[in-house]
Design an enzyme around this catalytic site. Sequence first.
Site, PDB file in Angstrom:
ATOM      1  CG  HIS A  49      -0.272   0.065   2.539  1.00 16.68           C
ATOM      2  ND1 HIS A  49      -0.146  -1.017   3.382  1.00 16.68           N
ATOM      3  CD2 HIS A  49       0.346   1.086   3.160  1.00 16.68           C
ATOM      4  CE1 HIS A  49       0.508  -0.656   4.467  1.00 16.68           C
ATOM      5  NE2 HIS A  49       0.826   0.619   4.365  1.00 16.68           N
TER       6      HIS A  49
HETATM    7  P1  TYD Z   1      -2.285  -3.922   7.508  1.00 15.66           P
HETATM    8  O1  TYD Z   1      -2.370  -2.501   7.099  1.00 15.66           O
HETATM    9  O2  TYD Z   1      -2.897  -4.941   6.618  1.00 15.66           O
HETATM   10  O3  TYD Z   1      -0.763  -4.300   7.779  1.00 15.66           O
HETATM   11  P2  TYD Z   1       0.447  -4.325   6.726  1.00 15.66           P
HETATM   12  O4  TYD Z   1       0.474  -3.010   6.056  1.00 15.66           O
HETATM   13  O5  TYD Z   1       1.645  -4.514   7.555  1.00 15.66           O
HETATM   14  O6  TYD Z   1       0.242  -5.467   5.789  1.00 15.66           O
HETATM   15  O7  TYD Z   1      -2.879  -4.059   8.957  1.00 15.66           O
HETATM   16  C1  TYD Z   1      -3.270  -5.286   9.505  1.00 15.66           C
HETATM   17  C2  TYD Z   1      -4.467  -5.056  10.400  1.00 15.66           C
HETATM   18  O8  TYD Z   1      -4.094  -4.287  11.528  1.00 15.66           O
HETATM   19  C3  TYD Z   1      -5.596  -4.328   9.716  1.00 15.66           C
HETATM   20  O9  TYD Z   1      -6.822  -4.920  10.153  1.00 15.66           O
HETATM   21  C4  TYD Z   1      -5.510  -2.930  10.251  1.00 15.66           C
HETATM   22  C5  TYD Z   1      -4.918  -3.130  11.625  1.00 15.66           C
HETATM   23  N1  TYD Z   1      -4.083  -2.016  12.094  1.00 15.66           N
HETATM   24  C6  TYD Z   1      -4.476  -1.276  13.192  1.00 15.66           C
HETATM   25  O10 TYD Z   1      -5.546  -1.498  13.792  1.00 15.66           O
HETATM   26  N2  TYD Z   1      -3.683  -0.266  13.644  1.00 15.66           N
HETATM   27  C7  TYD Z   1      -2.508   0.033  13.040  1.00 15.66           C
HETATM   28  O11 TYD Z   1      -1.800   0.974  13.479  1.00 15.66           O
HETATM   29  C8  TYD Z   1      -2.103  -0.728  11.883  1.00 15.66           C
HETATM   30  C9  TYD Z   1      -0.810  -0.433  11.172  1.00 15.66           C
HETATM   31  C10 TYD Z   1      -2.919  -1.752  11.452  1.00 15.66           C
END
Ligand code: TYD
Length: 137
Positions: A49
């Site tokens: 992303h």
């Molecule tokens: P995600 O954005 O998919 O992680 P990555 O970019 O590392 O692949 O996040 C995983 C899950 O965690 C998603 O349900 C959103 C949640 N999340 C939070 O609640 N708070 C946060 O600060 C972050 C980064 C993710």
Amino acid sequence: MKKLTYIFDEICDYRGILVAIQQIKDIPFEIKRIYYMYGTKENVIRGCHAHKTLQQVLICINGSCKILLDNGAERETVILDKKNLGIYIGANIWREMFEFSKDAILLVLASDYYDEKDYIRNYDEFLKSINLPSNVS
Ligand code: TYD
């Protein structure tokens, strides 16, 4: 691609090593959130992303992982394999994290609270967003 990496000072004495990171002084933003990931399974790619406004510094405080950075024109991979090595990722950079070692702990310092609306999770949308002049909605 212009990329910003930091080697944070290691304060070493007979007890071991301490690293301190101060907002504004050592990294260019105020830290509103920290999060970290560990126990990442083999062959997993995280991230995938970009952010519209969020700034982050990533530090692999244990083990190692790789970070792919993509500004829409160029791609570059950075290896985070030192406990005091940080990489700055500003807005509008597509990032993917991969090849996590089993023991990897990836720490993220972020300039803002979690906000799903700040994410661009689709690569084509990311390309469109950076090619549009800023005054076109
Ligand atoms: P995600 O954005 O998919 O992680 P990555 O970019 O590392 O692949 O996040 C995983 C899950 O965690 C998603 O349900 C959103 C949640 N999340 C939070 O609640 N708070 C946060 O600060 C972050 C980064 C993710």
